[in-house]
Design an enzyme around this catalytic site. Structure first.
Site, PDB file in Angstrom:
ATOM      1  N   LEU A 528      42.206  23.190  46.174  1.00 48.39           N
ATOM      2  CA  LEU A 528      40.862  22.720  45.836  1.00 48.39           C
ATOM      3  C   LEU A 528      40.618  22.792  44.341  1.00 48.39           C
ATOM      4  CD1 LEU A 528      38.855  24.583  48.603  1.00 48.39           C
ATOM      5  CD2 LEU A 528      39.272  22.140  48.491  1.00 48.39           C
ATOM      6  N   GLY A 531      40.453  28.707  40.027  1.00 48.18           N
ATOM      7  CA  GLY A 531      39.322  29.561  39.688  1.00 48.18           C
ATOM      8  C   GLY A 531      39.667  30.442  38.514  1.00 48.18           C
ATOM      9  N   GLY A 532      38.774  31.347  38.191  1.00 45.37           N
ATOM     10  CA  GLY A 532      38.999  32.229  37.051  1.00 45.37           C
ATOM     11  C   GLY A 532      40.282  33.002  37.162  1.00 45.37           C
ATOM     12  N   PHE A 533      40.645  33.427  38.367  1.00 45.70           N
ATOM     13  CA  PHE A 533      41.853  34.233  38.418  1.00 45.70           C
ATOM     14  C   PHE A 533      42.964  33.679  39.294  1.00 45.70           C
ATOM     15  CE2 PHE A 533      39.115  36.800  41.388  1.00 45.70           C
ATOM     16  CZ  PHE A 533      39.937  36.836  42.504  1.00 45.70           C
ATOM     17  N   GLY A 534      42.912  32.436  39.648  1.00 46.26           N
ATOM     18  CA  GLY A 534      44.023  31.857  40.394  1.00 46.26           C
ATOM     19  C   GLY A 534      43.591  30.630  41.165  1.00 46.26           C
ATOM     20  N   ASP A 646      28.645  36.211  35.593  1.00 46.64           N
ATOM     21  CA  ASP A 646      29.305  34.933  35.301  1.00 46.64           C
ATOM     22  C   ASP A 646      28.611  33.788  36.034  1.00 46.64           C
ATOM     23  OD1 ASP A 646      31.075  33.402  33.919  1.00 46.64           O
ATOM     24  OD2 ASP A 646      32.784  33.769  35.238  1.00 46.64           O
TER      25      ASP A 646
END
Ligand SMILES: *[C@@H]1O[C@H](CO)[C@@H](O)[C@H](O)[C@H]1NC(C)=O
Ligand SMILES: *[C@@H]1O[C@H](CO)[C@@H](O)[C@H](O)[C@H]1NC(C)=O
Ligand SMILES: *[C@@H]1O[C@H](CO)[C@@H](O)[C@H](O)[C@H]1NC(C)=O
Ligand SMILES: *[C@@H]1O[C@H](CO)[C@@H](O)[C@H](O)[C@H]1NC(C)=O
Ligand SMILES: *[C@@H]1O[C@H](CO)[C@@H](O)[C@H](O)[C@H]1NC(C)=O
Length: 833
Positions: A528, A531-534, A646
């Site tokens: 999809l 994101g910030g971490f993966g 955030d």
């Protein structure tokens, strides 16, 4: 052998017979029949164990098979073509659709079913026709005393000495002679000592195994890259290996089920794929020249396409000529790199790009400069040179010294980059990606210094110094202002909430395999976004429930901390405006499993010129209200009392009715009941949404979320990003622009043109007013979320907002305009305090 095979055939015949007998005949007879079946069955079990290996005195005739010990692969004869001919091949045993992975006699088919296959006493494999003449022969290796041929569970057919099973001592192996298919463990590439090259060659057609026009092979010139060729024409180039993947196949991301490896040493250079043992996957070079990777999905009993290339026009080799760059999302797709012009502009204008581009200003060797180009597929490396131990600075020095060196880059992008790759010819076959591309430094004439981004220029220009002083001054002024705002600042030690709280999580744990199957083994089709971490994948659980799976990327430095954080917080939060966590997986891969929110994130609507229309005023007002309620719950009503830290458009997901759901709690912090504010040395958040006291001083509180919310409200109303906002009349960002319009009584001009008709003027004015109240510079002036919710829902009179914080932040924080495109990666600033 003949005896065993007869029994085997009998067994095949007797399977239906067993069932029929058991069903139809009277009891005593059935007993006899069943006993017979059982005897046969045990025979078969013994046989299938024995039948992965044959010795020199045995052979496999048409109709007989070798079965690998674990039952994964089978070797035997099959028909193909019209009229049908017989071939010796290897296929998946457990898969219902017959899928051939290797063919012995591609060029010499058998006309009938009279073939036989055996290993000679010299250790060669031979395929004999009915007359006993050999129509296919494996090259005779060094003789051994007692050769046997064995089909391994990897799909590799090997000749070895009966005594030794050490892979290093195989006399011959089918993995060295790939046909059109690469299965896990096969090497694609060269033995540099012997010059032996393993490569793929397509079938002539779907039904004809004879060699077709396409090959896929590792090109050893310069720094190696895989080339897909039709005859001698290059059709597609993977680009060089960058430590993680081929530069030109950005989808090739490793995950727990697929690992890719490129090996380059004195003796060998090859690419191979290593799979988890229970994943069935293969890469095939199709007769039409497409390279495709399929994975077998048990649930659907079919092959799913995992990766396919070439995928678009820009993958066609050299589609934009020398120094041309291809972008699929522009029209026309080709343009010259910055600083270059079409070689023949008339040709170029009629979309004939083959002659490419040339420099606007000629090079002058010693005086040249290097300009950085980002997000590229690196150019053809056939005439390149590399050194694995040099760093980027050394690389630049070497390139600068040699006037025919046209560009340089890092060889390996892992851990901030290492190694040196130099190009010594025209740069061809470049494309640009929207993400994942690599940096390339191209030699340019000194007169092109305008192309240098500001930080690259600084040390060259005296003016740069003045600019830097300007920045320092601005930061100082802002810091002082912020300090003035803070009347009574509470100093709290920064505790690691996550690790201190040892409470049990009542969160379901998912098996890695369950999630893997649900997401088609994390296939790129299911991805999809990032994101910030993966990466985030969509999946379907066995029961039909749709989920979103967030995978903690192994390269992400802060990831594990944030993962724990998110598990801890989100599992305890329940609110209709927060995304719901269903469970997590903490096996070798760290995964978070969420309810799937169908409409993706707010930013994909709000900042997309076509999607934006779908958000009419009532939808937008509903979103503004929903986010406010979600934040109120976080700040005040939940057990934990959480600061999100955030809040931004890409962290708000929309369900099918466009209701907002706040997501991504990776940076969230909980605070005790009586605390309202804390300090951190690690400022994390997103530029454009961060409040001044947080960005500059690391002070965060619920009021920093309120600031971000205010920014978001103004973005929703205007349909424009705060960051990257430009106005011809002034230099302010969106906040400054909104403030300016407000003070001049022209607030309605801020409104997105697309909602002007559907809009309620009073709601819109109220939203803008509240947005401005939320982004006031001094945190004590900003309303709390409960006040915001109340102000949104009633007609009470609103106080006048004071000047917003960071209204011309663009000049301060956007040092490098070429890099600060609207990609909303969460930034971490480390503050030396
Ligand atoms: C065997 O040899 C005969 C005579 O040379 C030939 O007609 C026939 O086609 C051959 N059969 C096969 C299977 O090659
Ligand atoms: C490469 O080929 C040489 C010569 O045939 C052989 O001795 C060596 O073992 C091969 N290397 C590998 C890694 O297979
Ligand atoms: C392969 O190349 C030959 C000669 O260039 C051509 O006639 C034939 O159509 C090609 N076949 C395919 C499958 O592209
Ligand atoms: C690569 O660079 C290192 C460090 O500069 C140097 O010692 C080494 O000799 C170089 N290797 C080659 C093959 O040039
Ligand atoms: C520049 O590099 C090329 C390619 O490696 C080499 O052939 C040439 O001799 C070099 N020129 C100089 C002046 O070092």
């Amino acid at each position: 052998m003949t005896l065993k095979c007869t029994i085997l055939k009998l067994w095949h015949l007797s399977v239906p017979a067993c069932q029929v007998l058991a069903l139809q005949v009277s009891r005593p007879q059935a007993f006899v029949a069943l006993s017979m079946c059982l005897v046969l069955f045990s025979c078969n079990a013994l046989l299938s164990n024995a039948l992965d290996t044959i010795a020199t005195d045995q052979s496999i005739r048409d109709g007989e098979n070798l079965l690998s010990a674990g039952g994964t692969f089978e070797l035997g004869f099959f028909s193909a073509g019209n009229p049908p001919k017989r071939y010796l091949g290897i296929w998946y045993k457990k898969i219902t659709t017959r899928t051939i992975v290797w063919v012995a006699n591609r060029v010499a088919p058998l006309a009938d079913a009279s073939g036989a296959f055996r290993v000679t006493t010299h250790g060669s494999l031979v395929l004999l026709d009915g007359n006993g003449s050999d129509i296919w022969l494996s090259n005779a290796p060094i003789p051994v005393r007692n050769p046997v041929v064995q089909l391994l569970d990897s799909g590799n057919l090997v000749v070895r000495d009966a005594e030794g099973s050490d892979p290093n001592n195989f006399l011959w192996q089918s993995f060295d002679y790939p046909t059109d298919t690469l299965v896990a463990g096969m090497k694609l590439g060269w033995n540099r000592t012997s010059g032996f090259n393993r490569h793929l060659t397509s079938w002539k057609s779907i039904d004809d195994p004879s060699p077709g026009n396409f090959t896929f092979q590792l090109d050893p010139n310069g720094y190696p890259q895989e080339l897909l060729k039709q005859g001698s024409d290059i059709k597609f180039r993977t680009g060089p290996w960058n430590g993680l993947r081929w530069s030109g196949i950005p989808n090739l991301n490793p995950n727990p089920y697929y690992r890719y490896e490129f090996v380059l040493n004195e003796g060998e250079m090859y690419y191979r794929e290593l799979l988890n043992s229970w994943v069935i996957s293969r890469m095939i070079l199709m007769p039409n020249g497409m390279l495709q990777r399929f994975t077998w999905i048990d649930r659907t009993q079919g092959w799913t396409l995992y990766i396919s290339c070439p995928i678009d026009q820009c993958d066609n080799y050299a589609s934009c000529g020398a120094y041309g760059s291809c972008r699929v999302d522009t029209s026309p797709v080709c343009r010259c790199l910055k600083g270059f012009v079409p070689r023949f502009s008339q040709e170029w204008d009629i979309l004939d790009w083959s002659n490419g581009c040339v420099r606007r200003n000629a090079l002058d060797c010693e005086k040249d400069i290097f300009v950085k180009y980002s997000r590229l597929k690196l150019p053809d490396t056939q005439s390149s040179w590399f050194n694995e131990s040099m760093n980027l600075q050394e690389c630049e020095v070497v390139c600068m010294k040699n006037c025919s060196c046209m560009a340089y880059s890092n060889l390996d992008i892992r851990d901030g980059g290492s190694g040196c790759l130099l190009w010594f010819d025209k740069l061809i076959d470049i494309r640009e990606y929207s993400d994942y591309g690599q940096d390339l430094y191209i030699r340019m004439a000194a007169s092109e210094s305008a192309l240098l981004p500001s930080h690259q220029k600084k040390h060259k220009l005296v003016m740069g110094l003045a600019v830097s002083f300007g920045y320092v001054f601005l930061i100082l002024v802002l810091t002082i202002r912020v300090l003035q705002c803070k009347k009574k600042k509470m100093k709290l030690p920064e505790g690691d909430n996550c690790e201190n709280q040892k409470e049990d999580l009542d969160l379901p744990l998912f098996d890695l395999s369950t999630v893997a199957i649900a997401t088609n083994y994390f296939s790129s089709d299911n991805k999809l976004g990032e994101g910030g971490f993966g990466p985030v994948y969509k999946g379907v659980l066995r029961g039909g429930q749709i989920i979103a799976v967030k995978m903690l990327s192994k390269n992400s430095r802060q990831g594990l901390h944030e993962f724990k954080n998110e598990v801890l917080y989100v599992s305890k939060l329940q609110h209709r405006n927060l995304v719901k966590l269903l469970g997590c997986c903490i096996e070798e891969e760290k995964l978070l499993i969420y309810e799937f929110v169908p409409n993706r994130s707010l930013d994909s609507f709000l900042f997309d010129p076509t999607q934006r229309e779908q958000l009419d005023w009532s939808a937008r007002f509903n979103i503004i209200n929903g986010i406010a309620r979600g934040l109120l719950y976080l700040h005040q009503d939940s057990r934990l009392r959480i600061i999100h830290r955030d809040i931004k458009a890409s962290n708000v997901l929309l369900d099918c009715e466009m209701n907002p759901k706040i997501s991504d709690f990776g940076l969230a912090k909980s605070f005790a009941g009586n605390e309202t504010q804390a300090n951190t040395n690690r400022v994390v958040g997103t530029y454009g949404y961060m409040s001044p006291e947080y960005a500059l001083d690391g002070v965060f509180s619920t009021k920093s979320d309120v600031f971000s919310y205010g920014v978001l409200v103004l973005e929703i109303v205007s349909g424009k990003r705060n960051r990257g906002f430009h106005h011809p009349d002034h230099d302010h960002n969106l906040l400054g622009h909104a403030w300016r319009l407000f003070t001049e009584g022209r607030s309605m001009q801020l409104l997105d043109k697309l909602v002007q008709n559907s809009c309620s003027t009073s709601e819109a004015l109220r939203s803008i007013h509240i947005g401005l109240l939320c982004v006031q510079r001094c945190l004590n002036d900003r309303p709390s979320m409960s006040t915001v919710v109340m102000m949104l829902g009633s007609d009470i009179e609103l106080p006048l907002p004071k000047e917003p914080g960071f209204f011309n932040e663009r000049n301060l924080l956007q040092e490098n305009p070429s890099q600060s495109q609207p990609n909303e990666i969460t930034m971490t600033l480390l503050f030396a305090r």
